[in-house]
Design a protein around this motif. Structure first.
Motif, mmCIF file in Angstrom:
data_model
loop_
_atom_site.group_PDB
_atom_site.id
_atom_site.type_symbol
_atom_site.label_atom_id
_atom_site.label_comp_id
_atom_site.label_asym_id
_atom_site.label_seq_id
_atom_site.Cartn_x
_atom_site.Cartn_y
_atom_site.Cartn_z
ATOM 1 N N PRO A 43 0.825 -1.208 0.000
ATOM 2 C CA PRO A 43 0.000 0.000 0.000
ATOM 3 C C PRO A 43 0.863 1.265 0.000
ATOM 4 N N GLY A 44 0.547 2.176 -0.902
ATOM 5 C CA GLY A 44 1.262 3.442 -0.983
ATOM 6 C C GLY A 44 2.557 3.390 -1.769
ATOM 7 N N ALA A 45 2.958 2.215 -2.247
ATOM 8 C CA ALA A 45 4.208 2.078 -3.008
ATOM 9 C C ALA A 45 3.862 1.630 -4.431
ATOM 10 N N PRO A 46 3.865 2.557 -5.373
ATOM 11 C CA PRO A 46 3.519 2.185 -6.746
ATOM 12 C C PRO A 46 4.590 1.312 -7.391
ATOM 13 N N LEU A 47 4.152 0.480 -8.318
ATOM 14 C CA LEU A 47 5.096 -0.323 -9.088
ATOM 15 C C LEU A 47 5.778 0.566 -10.123
ATOM 16 N N THR A 48 7.076 0.387 -10.301
ATOM 17 C CA THR A 48 7.861 1.148 -11.276
ATOM 18 C C THR A 48 8.799 0.187 -11.997
#
Length: 178
Positions: free
Chosen positions: A153-158
């Motif tokens: 949660p809160g950590a977008p995939l990049t």
């Protein structure tokens, strides 16, 4: 003589299809085709790949989506989508990172020529949040590959986090009927 008749019929069918495609496609369409794909490549089902000479059979472009999360448990919903392009590349979109399509080639074991794909959210147990999803890729060879990915949660995939989120990477599904 039968071989010559068969070849003539096949050549006539391809020529007719190419001419029909050229008549039906407006000239502006050539500018929007990826990497200057020609009508002949479109009709014959072949597209040229990268500078390494990779070639993939064109299948219709595909898209799949899944919702990961559960508002009832406090984990906000996020949508993950996957799509293919006409060169056999697969991409992933994370709604927590709007506007960014991540090439799945950054995940170890991804096939070079993807013809079809699916994204499925893992079912969480009753009362628990779903924090993972499964990506299934059908390679041009006919083999199936899968990777389980986890979101925080809160950590977008990049591009820099997709490999660790989907570790250990894509694995071949043994026994794929090819």
């Amino acid at each position: 003589m039968k071989k010559l008749a068969w070849a003539t019929k096949g050549l006539a069918a391809v020529t007719g299809a190419v001419l029909a495609g050229a008549v039906m496609a407006p000239s502006a369409a050539a500018d929007t085709m990826p990497d200057a794909m020609t009508i002949a490549q479109e009709v014959t089902g072949l597209a040229f790949g990268d500078s390494n000479g990779k070639r993939c059979r064109i299948a219709e472009r595909d898209v799949s989506a899944a919702v990961v999360g559960d508002g009832a448990t406090g984990l906000p919903d996020r949508e993950v989508k996957a799509t293919t392009d006409r060169k056999g590349n697969a991409y992933l979109y994370d709604s927590d990172n709007p506007g960014v399509w991540i090439p799945l080639r950054y995940v170890p074991g991804a096939p070079e020529c993807t013809e079809d794909l699916d994204v499925t959210a893992a079912d969480g147990d009753a009362g628990t949040a779903t924090r993972s999803f499964l990506i299934t890729l059908l390679a041009g060879s006919g083999k199936i590959y899968q990777a389980q990915c986890y979101v925080t949660p809160g950590a977008p995939l990049t591009e820099s986090t997709i490999a660790s989120a989907c570790a250990p990477g894509f694995t071949h599904v043994v026994g794929t009927p090819v």
